[in-house]
Write a protein that holds these residues in place. Structure first.
Motif, short mmCIF file in Angstrom:
data_model
loop_
_atom_site.label_atom_id
_atom_site.label_comp_id
_atom_site.label_asym_id
_atom_site.label_seq_id
_atom_site.Cartn_x
_atom_site.Cartn_y
_atom_site.Cartn_z
N GLY A 153 0.80 -1.21 0.00
CA GLY A 153 0.00 0.00 0.00
C GLY A 153 0.84 1.26 0.00
N VAL A 154 2.03 1.18 -0.57
CA VAL A 154 2.91 2.34 -0.66
C VAL A 154 3.19 2.63 -2.13
CG1 VAL A 154 3.99 1.99 1.58
CG2 VAL A 154 5.02 0.97 -0.44
N SER A 155 3.68 3.80 -2.39
CA SER A 155 4.00 4.22 -3.75
C SER A 155 5.20 3.42 -4.28
CB SER A 155 4.35 5.71 -3.72
OG SER A 155 4.99 6.10 -4.91
N ALA A 156 5.23 3.21 -5.60
CA ALA A 156 6.38 2.56 -6.23
C ALA A 156 7.62 3.45 -6.11
CB ALA A 156 6.09 2.26 -7.69
N ALA A 157 7.43 4.72 -5.78
CA ALA A 157 8.54 5.65 -5.60
C ALA A 157 9.11 5.60 -4.18
CB ALA A 157 8.10 7.07 -5.94
N SER A 158 8.54 4.74 -3.31
CA SER A 158 9.06 4.61 -1.94
C SER A 158 10.51 4.15 -1.98
CB SER A 158 8.24 3.60 -1.16
OG SER A 158 6.93 4.05 -0.99
N PHE A 159 11.26 4.55 -0.98
CA PHE A 159 12.66 4.16 -0.94
C PHE A 159 13.16 4.07 0.49
CE2 PHE A 159 12.63 8.76 -1.11
CZ PHE A 159 13.63 9.16 -0.23
N THR A 160 14.28 3.38 0.64
CA THR A 160 14.99 3.32 1.91
C THR A 160 16.36 3.94 1.72
OG1 THR A 160 15.96 1.15 1.52
CG2 THR A 160 13.79 1.21 2.60
N THR A 161 16.90 4.41 2.81
CA THR A 161 18.25 4.95 2.81
C THR A 161 18.76 4.89 4.24
OG1 THR A 161 19.65 6.81 2.11
CG2 THR A 161 17.54 7.37 3.14
N TYR A 162 20.01 5.23 4.45
CA TYR A 162 20.49 5.36 5.82
C TYR A 162 21.53 6.46 5.91
CZ TYR A 162 24.72 2.50 4.80
OH TYR A 162 25.89 2.00 4.31
N TYR A 163 21.68 6.98 7.12
CA TYR A 163 22.60 8.05 7.43
C TYR A 163 23.47 7.59 8.60
CZ TYR A 163 19.29 11.07 4.92
OH TYR A 163 18.47 11.64 3.98
N THR A 164 24.71 8.03 8.64
CA THR A 164 25.57 7.77 9.80
C THR A 164 25.95 9.09 10.43
OG1 THR A 164 27.56 7.75 8.40
CG2 THR A 164 26.49 5.62 8.85
N TRP A 165 26.22 9.03 11.72
CA TRP A 165 26.52 10.24 12.49
C TRP A 165 27.26 9.85 13.75
CZ3 TRP A 165 22.61 13.67 15.51
CH2 TRP A 165 23.02 15.02 15.48
N ARG A 166 27.93 10.78 14.35
CA ARG A 166 28.59 10.58 15.64
C ARG A 166 28.15 11.72 16.55
NH1 ARG A 166 32.25 7.49 18.02
NH2 ARG A 166 33.61 8.41 19.58
N ALA A 167 27.43 11.38 17.63
CA ALA A 167 26.89 12.42 18.51
C ALA A 167 26.44 11.81 19.83
CB ALA A 167 25.71 13.11 17.83
N ASN A 168 26.07 12.67 20.76
CA ASN A 168 25.41 12.27 22.00
C ASN A 168 24.63 13.46 22.53
OD1 ASN A 168 27.93 13.61 22.84
ND2 ASN A 168 27.35 13.01 24.90
N GLY A 169 23.71 13.18 23.44
CA GLY A 169 22.87 14.22 24.03
C GLY A 169 21.51 14.29 23.36
N VAL A 170 20.78 15.36 23.67
CA VAL A 170 19.48 15.63 23.05
C VAL A 170 19.71 16.74 22.04
CG1 VAL A 170 17.11 16.39 23.42
CG2 VAL A 170 18.24 14.93 25.12
N ILE A 171 19.49 16.46 20.78
CA ILE A 171 19.79 17.41 19.72
C ILE A 171 18.52 17.67 18.93
CG2 ILE A 171 21.26 17.90 17.73
CD1 ILE A 171 22.40 15.05 19.68
N HIS A 172 18.18 18.94 18.78
CA HIS A 172 17.01 19.28 17.97
C HIS A 172 17.20 20.65 17.34
CE1 HIS A 172 16.06 21.31 21.76
NE2 HIS A 172 15.23 22.05 21.09
N PRO A 173 16.76 20.83 16.15
CA PRO A 173 16.44 19.74 15.23
C PRO A 173 17.70 19.25 14.53
CG PRO A 173 15.97 21.82 14.16
CD PRO A 173 16.47 22.15 15.56
N VAL A 174 17.70 17.98 14.19
CA VAL A 174 18.75 17.41 13.35
C VAL A 174 18.19 17.42 11.93
CG1 VAL A 174 20.14 15.37 12.82
CG2 VAL A 174 19.62 15.97 15.21
N ASN A 175 18.96 17.93 11.00
CA ASN A 175 18.52 18.03 9.61
C ASN A 175 19.06 16.87 8.79
OD1 ASN A 175 17.17 19.64 7.50
ND2 ASN A 175 19.23 19.71 6.63
#
Length: 126
Positions: A37-59
């Motif tokens: 029930g999703v669009s054929a244009a749906s996709f997956t990806t991933y991001y990596t990062w190095r951090a700690n704490g409460v961060i907002h907003p992360v872009n």
């Protein structure tokens, strides 16, 4: 020898380094996309990062994300490379995901006293 780290609360300014880096992207198969029930244009990806704490907003930048996209994010810790994920002692969460044309923003919490390697797995249904 005791290691000292600087602690910042959620009411204090956070020093933010680079944005998370996108690492890979896959699209849904037409037949399985229809079954889900999703669009054929749906996709997956991933991001990596190095951090700690409460961060907002992360872009998270991604030209394929639109303001009305459905965005789902999972966070995990990784070791030497982003494929070696594990559940460690640190509590981690992603909150309040808000897509916009060109990416999404989210609150990220990494409850640990020093920066950790984290991977964000993302599913987008544009």
């Amino acid at each position: 020898m005791e290691m000292q780290t600087e602690s910042r609360g959620s009411d204090q300014e956070q020093e933010i380094g680079d944005e998370p880096m996108q690492q890979g992207e896959n699209t849904a198969q037409d037949a399985s996309a229809q079954e889900l029930g999703v669009s054929a244009a749906s996709f997956t990806t991933y991001y990596t990062w190095r951090a700690n704490g409460v961060i907002h907003p992360v872009n998270f930048s991604n030209a394929n994300v639109k303001a009305n996209s459905r965005v789902f994010v999972n966070i995990s810790e990784y070791a030497a490379n982003a494929q070696d994920r594990f559940v460690g002692s640190a509590r981690m969460a992603v909150y309040n995901i808000a897509p916009y044309n060109g990416g999404f923003r989210a609150w990220v919490e990494i409850s640990w006293g020093s920066p950790l390697n984290v991977r964000f797995d993302v599913f987008v249904d544009p």
